[in-house]
Scaffold this motif. Structure first.
Motif, PDB file in Angstrom:
ATOM      1  N   GLY A   1       0.867  -1.197  -0.155  1.00  0.00           N
ATOM      2  CA  GLY A   1       0.099   0.104   0.076  1.00  0.00           C
ATOM      3  C   GLY A   1       1.000   1.331   0.069  1.00  0.00           C
ATOM      4  N   PRO A   2       0.192   2.332   0.294  1.00  0.00           N
ATOM      5  CA  PRO A   2       0.878   3.798  -0.049  1.00  0.00           C
ATOM      6  C   PRO A   2       1.973   3.900   1.144  1.00  0.00           C
ATOM      7  CG  PRO A   2      -1.383   3.906   0.729  1.00  0.00           C
ATOM      8  CD  PRO A   2      -1.328   2.544   0.478  1.00  0.00           C
ATOM      9  N   GLY A   3       1.798   3.240   2.445  1.00  0.00           N
ATOM     10  CA  GLY A   3       2.709   3.452   3.471  1.00  0.00           C
ATOM     11  C   GLY A   3       4.070   2.611   3.164  1.00  0.00           C
ATOM     12  N   ARG A   4       4.269   1.615   2.329  1.00  0.00           N
ATOM     13  CA  ARG A   4       5.372   0.782   1.973  1.00  0.00           C
ATOM     14  C   ARG A   4       6.626   1.719   1.825  1.00  0.00           C
ATOM     15  NH1 ARG A   4       8.011  -3.350   3.703  1.00  0.00           N
ATOM     16  NH2 ARG A   4       9.262  -4.414   2.032  1.00  0.00           N
ATOM     17  N   GLY A   5       6.190   2.633   0.880  1.00  0.00           N
ATOM     18  CA  GLY A   5       7.584   3.643   0.603  1.00  0.00           C
ATOM     19  C   GLY A   5       7.961   4.299   1.758  1.00  0.00           C
ATOM     20  N   GLY A   6       7.324   4.844   2.672  1.00  0.00           N
ATOM     21  CA  GLY A   6       7.642   5.647   3.763  1.00  0.00           C
ATOM     22  C   GLY A   6       8.310   4.663   4.554  1.00  0.00           C
ATOM     23  N   SER A   7       7.854   3.397   4.921  1.00  0.00           N
ATOM     24  CA  SER A   7       8.679   2.558   5.847  1.00  0.00           C
ATOM     25  C   SER A   7      10.143   2.271   5.258  1.00  0.00           C
ATOM     26  CB  SER A   7       7.691   1.294   5.927  1.00  0.00           C
ATOM     27  OG  SER A   7       8.389   0.094   6.708  1.00  0.00           O
ATOM     28  N   GLY A   8      10.043   1.938   3.822  1.00  0.00           N
ATOM     29  CA  GLY A   8      11.228   1.620   3.325  1.00  0.00           C
ATOM     30  C   GLY A   8      12.211   2.767   3.430  1.00  0.00           C
ATOM     31  N   VAL A   9      11.950   4.184   3.431  1.00  0.00           N
ATOM     32  CA  VAL A   9      12.699   5.233   3.517  1.00  0.00           C
ATOM     33  C   VAL A   9      13.210   5.329   5.165  1.00  0.00           C
ATOM     34  CG1 VAL A   9      12.811   7.610   3.791  1.00  0.00           C
ATOM     35  CG2 VAL A   9      11.718   6.587   1.742  1.00  0.00           C
ATOM     36  N   LEU A  10      12.272   4.956   6.088  1.00  0.00           N
ATOM     37  CA  LEU A  10      12.665   4.906   7.323  1.00  0.00           C
ATOM     38  C   LEU A  10      13.608   3.771   7.558  1.00  0.00           C
ATOM     39  CD1 LEU A  10      12.243   6.149  10.123  1.00  0.00           C
ATOM     40  CD2 LEU A  10      10.385   4.371  10.763  1.00  0.00           C
ATOM     41  N   ASN A  11      13.683   2.540   7.066  1.00  0.00           N
ATOM     42  CA  ASN A  11      14.620   1.661   7.215  1.00  0.00           C
ATOM     43  C   ASN A  11      15.977   1.923   6.613  1.00  0.00           C
ATOM     44  OD1 ASN A  11      12.610  -0.112   8.489  1.00  0.00           O
ATOM     45  ND2 ASN A  11      12.043  -1.165   6.879  1.00  0.00           N
ATOM     46  N   VAL A  12      15.967   2.483   5.501  1.00  0.00           N
ATOM     47  CA  VAL A  12      17.154   3.017   4.824  1.00  0.00           C
ATOM     48  C   VAL A  12      17.898   3.968   5.904  1.00  0.00           C
ATOM     49  CG1 VAL A  12      18.384   4.208   3.050  1.00  0.00           C
ATOM     50  CG2 VAL A  12      16.454   2.351   2.673  1.00  0.00           C
ATOM     51  N   PHE A  13      17.215   5.087   6.378  1.00  0.00           N
ATOM     52  CA  PHE A  13      17.645   5.739   7.298  1.00  0.00           C
ATOM     53  C   PHE A  13      18.171   5.417   8.603  1.00  0.00           C
ATOM     54  CE2 PHE A  13      17.129   9.007  10.750  1.00  0.00           C
ATOM     55  CZ  PHE A  13      17.967  10.145  10.216  1.00  0.00           C
ATOM     56  N   SER A  14      17.353   4.444   9.096  1.00  0.00           N
ATOM     57  CA  SER A  14      17.900   3.985  10.371  1.00  0.00           C
ATOM     58  C   SER A  14      19.242   3.029  10.175  1.00  0.00           C
ATOM     59  CB  SER A  14      16.791   3.054  10.827  1.00  0.00           C
ATOM     60  OG  SER A  14      16.350   2.023  10.029  1.00  0.00           O
ATOM     61  N   HIS A  15      18.991   2.357   9.259  1.00  0.00           N
ATOM     62  CA  HIS A  15      20.276   1.262   8.782  1.00  0.00           C
ATOM     63  C   HIS A  15      21.661   2.340   8.626  1.00  0.00           C
ATOM     64  CE1 HIS A  15      17.445  -1.920   7.791  1.00  0.00           C
ATOM     65  NE2 HIS A  15      18.151  -2.660   8.752  1.00  0.00           N
ATOM     66  N   ALA A  16      21.576   3.525   7.740  1.00  0.00           N
ATOM     67  CA  ALA A  16      22.603   4.286   7.793  1.00  0.00           C
ATOM     68  C   ALA A  16      22.745   4.845   8.610  1.00  0.00           C
ATOM     69  CB  ALA A  16      22.183   5.458   6.646  1.00  0.00           C
ATOM     70  N   PHE A  17      22.121   5.261   9.714  1.00  0.00           N
ATOM     71  CA  PHE A  17      22.384   5.890  11.145  1.00  0.00           C
ATOM     72  C   PHE A  17      23.377   4.742  11.980  1.00  0.00           C
ATOM     73  CE2 PHE A  17      21.398   6.250  15.726  1.00  0.00           C
ATOM     74  CZ  PHE A  17      21.910   7.809  15.836  1.00  0.00           C
ATOM     75  N   LEU A  18      22.780   3.601  12.103  1.00  0.00           N
ATOM     76  CA  LEU A  18      23.619   2.628  12.753  1.00  0.00           C
ATOM     77  C   LEU A  18      25.109   2.493  12.142  1.00  0.00           C
ATOM     78  CD1 LEU A  18      20.574  -0.005  13.273  1.00  0.00           C
ATOM     79  CD2 LEU A  18      21.521   1.746  15.224  1.00  0.00           C
ATOM     80  N   ILE A  19      24.858   2.385  10.765  1.00  0.00           N
ATOM     81  CA  ILE A  19      26.243   2.033  10.236  1.00  0.00           C
ATOM     82  C   ILE A  19      27.282   3.234  10.501  1.00  0.00           C
ATOM     83  CG2 ILE A  19      27.477   1.984   8.058  1.00  0.00           C
ATOM     84  CD1 ILE A  19      25.161   0.588   6.818  1.00  0.00           C
ATOM     85  N   ALA A  20      26.720   4.512  10.469  1.00  0.00           N
ATOM     86  CA  ALA A  20      27.594   5.613  11.080  1.00  0.00           C
ATOM     87  C   ALA A  20      27.820   5.623  12.385  1.00  0.00           C
ATOM     88  CB  ALA A  20      26.709   6.971  10.792  1.00  0.00           C
ATOM     89  N   TRP A  21      26.987   5.166  13.150  1.00  0.00           N
ATOM     90  CA  TRP A  21      27.341   5.055  14.642  1.00  0.00           C
ATOM     91  C   TRP A  21      28.522   3.891  14.838  1.00  0.00           C
ATOM     92  CZ3 TRP A  21      26.145   7.555  19.030  1.00  0.00           C
ATOM     93  CH2 TRP A  21      26.480   7.064  20.271  1.00  0.00           C
ATOM     94  N   VAL A  22      28.659   2.963  14.194  1.00  0.00           N
ATOM     95  CA  VAL A  22      29.403   1.695  14.389  1.00  0.00           C
ATOM     96  C   VAL A  22      30.777   2.259  14.023  1.00  0.00           C
ATOM     97  CG1 VAL A  22      29.968  -0.429  13.607  1.00  0.00           C
ATOM     98  CG2 VAL A  22      27.889  -0.138  14.322  1.00  0.00           C
ATOM     99  N   VAL A  23      30.927   2.836  12.618  1.00  0.00           N
ATOM    100  CA  VAL A  23      31.981   3.467  12.116  1.00  0.00           C
ATOM    101  C   VAL A  23      32.576   4.609  13.262  1.00  0.00           C
ATOM    102  CG1 VAL A  23      33.000   4.870  10.572  1.00  0.00           C
ATOM    103  CG2 VAL A  23      31.314   3.299   9.897  1.00  0.00           C
ATOM    104  N   MET A  24      31.959   5.434  13.700  1.00  0.00           N
ATOM    105  CA  MET A  24      32.315   6.454  14.770  1.00  0.00           C
ATOM    106  C   MET A  24      32.792   5.815  16.160  1.00  0.00           C
ATOM    107  SD  MET A  24      29.720   9.805  14.441  1.00  0.00           S
ATOM    108  CE  MET A  24      28.387   8.875  14.828  1.00  0.00           C
ATOM    109  N   ALA A  25      32.003   4.697  16.532  1.00  0.00           N
ATOM    110  CA  ALA A  25      32.378   4.057  18.008  1.00  0.00           C
ATOM    111  C   ALA A  25      33.465   3.013  17.608  1.00  0.00           C
ATOM    112  CB  ALA A  25      31.230   3.112  18.236  1.00  0.00           C
ATOM    113  N   ALA A  26      33.508   2.001  16.792  1.00  0.00           N
ATOM    114  CA  ALA A  26      34.395   1.214  16.620  1.00  0.00           C
ATOM    115  C   ALA A  26      35.870   1.547  15.740  1.00  0.00           C
ATOM    116  CB  ALA A  26      33.884   0.066  15.840  1.00  0.00           C
TER     117      ALA A  26
END
Length: 313
Positions: free
Chosen positions: A34-59
Motif C-alpha cells: 500500500g501507500p505506507g510501504r514507501g515511507g517504511s522503506g525510507v525509514l529503514n534505509v535511514f535507520s540502517h544508515a544511522f546505525l552504520i555511521a554509529w558503528v564507524v564512529m564507535a569502532a
C-alpha cells in the motif's frame, strides 16, 4: 438445434452465489504494498544508515589504535592513517616492561578484586533488605541510595581527601578499594532493589517455613535467583572501576609504582609523547582495552538477559 434460454431461477441463484474472499496472505501482501510501504522503506534505509555511521564512529578509533600498535614509530609519523606492513611486537614488550603497563595492570586487578567483591556483596545485601522487608524508614533509605546517584563525585573530592588523610588511607590499596565501593554502591543498590522486587516471594516464604535463616535464605535461595541482575550490574561496575581515573588521581598519587592502569596510561601519554615512542603508547592503550572487550564479549548475553529480566517477570 437452438440453445434454450436460461430460466429466471437459475439467473437468481447465480447472482446470489457468495464472492470468494481474499486469503490472509493476499490481504497482507496488499497491505504491505500500500501507500505506507514507501515511507517504511525510507525509514529503514535511514535507520540502517544511522546505525552504520554509529558503528564507524564507535569502532573506528578502536580499530585504528589496535592497528597502529603494530606499527613502528617512524612508519606512523610518515603515514598516521596507514596500515601496518608487518607486526611490530616490540611495541607491546616496551609498553609492558619499560612503560610499566604490566605493573599498572596488576595494581588495577588487585584493587578491582577487592572493590568489585565488596560492591556486589554490600549492594546485594542492602537491596535485598530494602526490597523484601518492611521497616520504618525503608523508603527513606532507598531514596538516600537513589540520591547518591545524583550527587556529583567531584563535589566530594575535598571532603573525601580529608577523611582519607585523617584515617591514614591515602596512597593505600584499602583506601582506594573503600572509595571505589562507596562510588559504586548507590547505583548497585538502586538497580538490584528493583530486581529483587520482581522475584517471586513464594520461594522465600517456603525457605523460611523450612527453617532457613535470613542469611541462608539470601545466599542459597535469593542470590541464585537474582543471578542475571547480579551479572549485569557486575559488568557495569567492572567497566566503571577499571576505567576510573579521578579517584586514583586524588587518593593514589604519591608513588608511581602504585598507579592503577588509567593513571599509568596518562603518565605514558605524557612521557611517550615527549620521547616520540608512539608505538609503545598505542600498544599500552590496546592492552588496556583488551580486558574490557573480552569481558563484554563473554558476558554479552548475560548483560542483555539481566537488563530485560526485571521487565519480563
Amino acid at each position: 438445434m437452438s440453445a434454450e434460454p436460461m430460466s429466471t431461477d437459475a439467473v437468481t441463484d447465480r447472482a446470489e452465489e457468495p464472492t470468494a474472499s481474499p486469503s490472509p496472505q493476499a490481504a497482507g501482501d496488499a497491505a504491505r504494498s500500500g501507500p505506507g510501504r514507501g515511507g517504511s522503506g525510507v525509514l529503514n534505509v535511514f535507520s540502517h544508515a544511522f546505525l552504520i555511521a554509529w558503528v564507524v564512529m564507535a569502532a573506528g578509533p578502536l580499530i585504528w589504535v589496535a592497528l597502529t600498535a603494530f606499527r613502528p614509530t617512524a612508519d606512523f609519523l610518515n603515514d598516521p592513517m596507514g596500515l601496518p606492513t608487518s607486526l611490530h611486537w616490540q611495541n607491546f614488550a616496551h609498553a609492558w616492561t619499560e612503560a610499566k603497563i604490566g605493573r599498572y595492570a596488576f595494581n588495577s586487578v588487585i584493587i578491582l578484586a577487592g572493590s568489585l567483591t565488596g560492591t556486589m556483596l554490600l549492594g546485594s545485601m542492602a537491596a535485598y533488605v530494602i526490597a523484601r522487608f518492611t521497616f520504618p524508614g525503608n523508603r527513606f533509605v532507598f531514596l538516600l541510595f537513589a540520591g547518591g546517584m545524583m550527587f556529583p563525585v567531584i563535589l566530594a573530592l575535598i571532603p573525601l581527601f580529608t577523611i582519607m588523610d585523617n584515617m591514614s588511607l591515602l596512597d593505600t590499596r584499602p583506601g582506594l578499594i573503600i572509595a571505589y565501593i562507596a562510588y559504586s554502591l548507590p547505583f548497585t543498590t538502586f538497580f538490584l532493589t528493583s530486581f529483587f522486587r520482581t522475584l517471586p516471594s513464594g520461594v522465600q516464604e517456603a525457605a523460611m517455613i523450612d527453617g532457613a535463616s535470613h542469611t541462608r535464605t539470601f545466599f542459597q535461595v535469593m542470590m541464585p535467583m537474582a543471578k542475571p541482575g547480579l551479572v549485569s550490574i557486575g559488568i557495569f561496575n567492572f567497566l566503571g572501576q577499571w576505567n576510573q581515573y579521578l579517584l586514583p588521581l586524588l587518593l593514589n598519587n604519591e608513588d608511581e609504582n602504585n598507579y592503577v592502569l588509567p593513571q599509568g596510561l596518562a603518565a605514558l601519554t605524557v612521557s611517550q609523547g615527549y620521547a616520540g615512542d608512539w608505538g609503545a603508547l598505542f600498544a599500552g592503550l590496546t592492552i588496556a582495552m583488551v580486558p574490557v572487550l573480552v569481558v563484554y564479549a563473554v558476558f554479552q548475553r548475560q548483560v542483555q538477559a539481566g537488563l530485560t529480566a526485571g521487565a519480563l517477570k
